[in-house]
Design an enzyme around this catalytic site. Structure first.
Site, PDB file in Angstrom:
ATOM      1  CG  ASP A 156       2.763  -4.662   9.423  1.00 40.55           C
ATOM      2  OD1 ASP A 156       3.034  -4.237   8.289  1.00 40.55           O
ATOM      3  OD2 ASP A 156       1.982  -5.627   9.625  1.00 40.55           O
ATOM      4  CE  LYS A 175      -2.913  -1.001   3.431  1.00 40.68           C
ATOM      5  NZ  LYS A 175      -3.860  -0.892   4.568  1.00 40.68           N
ATOM      6  CE1 TYR A 176       0.401   1.283   4.973  1.00 38.79           C
ATOM      7  CE2 TYR A 176      -0.329   3.404   4.136  1.00 38.79           C
ATOM      8  CZ  TYR A 176      -0.535   2.307   4.949  1.00 38.79           C
ATOM      9  OH  TYR A 176      -1.674   2.222   5.717  1.00 38.79           O
TER      10      TYR A 176
END
Ligand SMILES: Brc1nc2nc[nH]c2c(Br)c1Br
Length: 341
Positions: free
Chosen positions: A149, A42-43
């Protein structure tokens, strides 16, 4: 309030945890060449690269604009943790001339693919790598930081060197007491119960739930131990193993108001004994003395009941590894094999 390291950031001071107020001396991209794409999310997009000055291989993590706000936090965390045990090294911070893309250059790891690795790990491998992960987290937590995470994809394992590096600090945060943190962090299969019931007053122990999930996947030979299809199903999978009774106790203890329309979450599930998950394939790993006891003390609903990273390192399950670590650390070990004073 965290049981441990509650005031570390207050003690270390603003220079340590204030990631907004510091200027970054960006390098240009001229010294680096991209070789191949390693992955993306996503990043960011992640590439293998070469540092043309020293011909070393490296990893170039190109951050997407959406991650712009958090670049400073990730850089601050990586710099604070530089040199820590089993922490990925940040080698350079790079910006293109148009200042559109920001990249982090990190040390390269000959990483083994988890899908192929987890089914072939021996008991000594499981102990060794889990221990190294705990050594990393002990250091990270003692320095006031939560990773948030922890999952196999963020644990780089080089089988040849038998080394482990914790990567992707993009979601890492500094712990402060009496602070609500975002509950939409982590990756579903490794999300702790506090995230799934949106309890925001969590702490370092968030990471130890994820370690428990990784340990369970290794000793039971299951790629992801709690594999939910969405956040509610994730909680359901956990409740079907840990049982409903302790979940209700957990909600009461922290006065958590958990509402759901999902009928299956309202069923009374008994706690499953960990031995229930032993099969012919994983027996040699799962019936190891102390393995299930360690798991029992990591996978707790109540985050304050979970072992801290330091406490987990001291668990008897790692007795054989700890001895190995002392001898390989090059401590002055006399001929009786004990570290001398
Ligand atoms: Br940092 C870092 N991120 C990665 N993503 C995929 N493979 C990666 C490696 Br190898 C490193 Br090192």
């Amino acid at each position: 309030m965290s049981r441990v390291y509650a005031d570390v950031n207050t003690t270390l001071g603003k220079a340590w945890y204030d990631y907004d107020n510091f200027s970054i001396d960006w390098s240009g991209p001229e010294n680096y060449e991209i070789v191949r794409r390693l992955g993306g999310g996503k990043y960011s997009e992640v590439f293998e690269g070469v540092d043309m000055v020293n011909s070393d291989r490296c990893v170039i993590k190109v951050l997407k604009p959406v991650a712009a706000k958090k670049i400073k936090r990730e850089i601050k965390v990586l710099r604070n943790l530089a040199g820590g045990p089993n922490i990925i090294a940040l080698l350079d911070v790079v910006r293109d001339p148009s200042a559109r893309y920001h990249s982090l250059v990190m040390e390269y790891v000959e990483n083994a693919d988890w899908k192929r690795l987890f089914p072939v790990l021996t008991e000594s491998d499981v102990k060794h790598y889990t221990f190294q992960l705990l050594v990393a987290l002990s250091h990270v937590h003692a320095h006031g930081i939560m990773h948030r995470d922890i999952k196999p994809a963020n644990v780089m394992i080089d089988c040849r060197r038998r080394t482990l590096r914790l990567i992707d600090w993009g979601l890492a945060e500094f712990y402060h007491t009496d602070t609500d943190f975002h509950h939409r962090v982590g990756s579903r299969y490794y999300k702790a119960p506090e995230l799934l019931v949106s309890y925001k007053r969590y702490d370092y122990s968030l990471d130890l739930w994820s370690v428990g999930c990784i340990l369970a996947s290794m000793i039971f030979r299951k790629e992801h131990f709690f594999r939910g299809s969405d956040n509610d199903d994730q909680l359901l999978k956990i409740m079907k193993t840990l049982g409903t009774e302790k979940f209700d106790t957990y909600l009461k203890t922290y006065n958590i108001h958990f509402e759901t329309e999902i009928d299956s979450l309202l069923v009374n599930y008994p706690k499953q004994p960990w031995a229930r998950f032993i099969t012919a394939e994983n027996r040699h790993l799962a019936s190891a003395t102390d393995a299930l006891d360690l798991l029992e003390n990591l996978l707790r609903y109540d985050h304050r009941e979970r072992l801290t990273a330091k406490e987990a390192e001291a668990h008897p399950y790692f007795n054989s590894v700890r001895l190995e670590t002392i001898s390989t650390k090059g401590d002055a070990v006399n001929d009786s094999g004990f570290a001398s004073a």
